[in-house]
Design a protein around this motif. Structure first.
Motif, PDB file in Angstrom:
ATOM      1  N   LEU A  10       0.828  -1.199   0.000  1.00 37.55           N
ATOM      2  CA  LEU A  10       0.000   0.000   0.000  1.00 37.55           C
ATOM      3  C   LEU A  10       0.865   1.252   0.000  1.00 37.55           C
ATOM      4  CD1 LEU A  10      -2.854   1.122   0.118  1.00 37.55           C
ATOM      5  CD2 LEU A  10      -2.793   0.865   2.581  1.00 37.55           C
ATOM      6  N   TRP A  31      -0.716   2.640  10.174  1.00 34.41           N
ATOM      7  CA  TRP A  31      -0.577   1.236  10.585  1.00 34.41           C
ATOM      8  C   TRP A  31      -0.143   1.149  12.038  1.00 34.41           C
ATOM      9  CZ3 TRP A  31      -2.527  -2.950   8.616  1.00 34.41           C
ATOM     10  CH2 TRP A  31      -2.805  -3.019   7.253  1.00 34.41           C
ATOM     11  N   PHE A  36      -5.817   1.118  10.427  1.00 28.90           N
ATOM     12  CA  PHE A  36      -6.244   0.176   9.395  1.00 28.90           C
ATOM     13  C   PHE A  36      -7.001  -1.028   9.969  1.00 28.90           C
ATOM     14  CE2 PHE A  36      -2.996   2.408   6.843  1.00 28.90           C
ATOM     15  CZ  PHE A  36      -3.807   2.767   5.789  1.00 28.90           C
ATOM     16  N   HIS A  39     -10.317   1.090   9.102  1.00 26.82           N
ATOM     17  CA  HIS A  39     -10.401   1.948   7.918  1.00 26.82           C
ATOM     18  C   HIS A  39      -9.514   1.436   6.794  1.00 26.82           C
ATOM     19  CE1 HIS A  39     -12.601   5.132  10.004  1.00 26.82           C
ATOM     20  NE2 HIS A  39     -11.821   4.887  11.030  1.00 26.82           N
ATOM     21  N   ASP A  40      -9.819   1.886   5.589  1.00 28.08           N
ATOM     22  CA  ASP A  40      -9.022   1.615   4.403  1.00 28.08           C
ATOM     23  C   ASP A  40      -9.049   2.895   3.570  1.00 28.08           C
ATOM     24  OD1 ASP A  40      -7.829  -0.705   2.645  1.00 28.08           O
ATOM     25  OD2 ASP A  40      -9.129   0.429   1.303  1.00 28.08           O
ATOM     26  N   LEU A  45     -14.767  -0.359   5.764  1.00 23.87           N
ATOM     27  CA  LEU A  45     -14.627  -1.551   6.601  1.00 23.87           C
ATOM     28  C   LEU A  45     -15.583  -1.341   7.771  1.00 23.87           C
ATOM     29  CD1 LEU A  45     -10.718  -1.908   6.515  1.00 23.87           C
ATOM     30  CD2 LEU A  45     -12.398  -3.125   5.126  1.00 23.87           C
ATOM     31  N   ALA A  49     -14.238   4.632   4.293  1.00 25.72           N
ATOM     32  CA  ALA A  49     -13.011   4.766   3.523  1.00 25.72           C
ATOM     33  C   ALA A  49     -12.508   6.195   3.675  1.00 25.72           C
ATOM     34  CB  ALA A  49     -13.272   4.441   2.051  1.00 25.72           C
TER      35      ALA A  49
END
Length: 112
Positions: A10, A31, A36, A39-40, A45, A49
């Motif tokens: 990513l 991270w 994460f 969330h993305d 999720l 987003a």
């Protein structure tokens, strides 16, 4: 192992998209901060987003301050019924940097 591979992929994609090492640093901070988990960048999720957050608040001059408080203290009702848990273990300055960065994300279709 899978998480670190996903993070590396990513971060690499984000850095290649605009050549920015800031994107890579923010992905690493996200991270490390546990963002994460819920969330993305591009898909919902447990939470929205980040590109959707950026789009919703793009023209809101007060969004940064409000979202920093929401990330720090938790909240609910803005993106459905799922509650955002408080993130008090993350330094306020890091929250501000992350929120400021995510608010600057372009819509997915603008990336090349």
């Amino acid at each position: 192992m899978a998480t670190s591979l996903l993070a590396a992929a990513l971060a690499s994609c984000m850095a290649q998209a605009d050549g920015s090492t800031e994107d890579e640093a923010m992905i690493d901070l996200a991270w490390d901060s546990g963002c994460f988990n819920c969330h993305d960048l591009d898909k919902s999720l447990r939470g929205p987003a980040w590109r959707d957050v950026a789009e919703r608040y793009r023209d809101d001059d007060e969004a940064l301050e409000r979202l920093v408080v929401t990330v720090r203290d938790g909240g609910s009702g803005n993106w459905g019924e799922e509650r955002m848990t408080p993130n008090r273990r993350v330094a306020e300055e890091d929250i501000k940097r992350l929120v400021s960065w995510l608010l600057s994300l372009p819509p997915a279709e603008e990336e090349s």
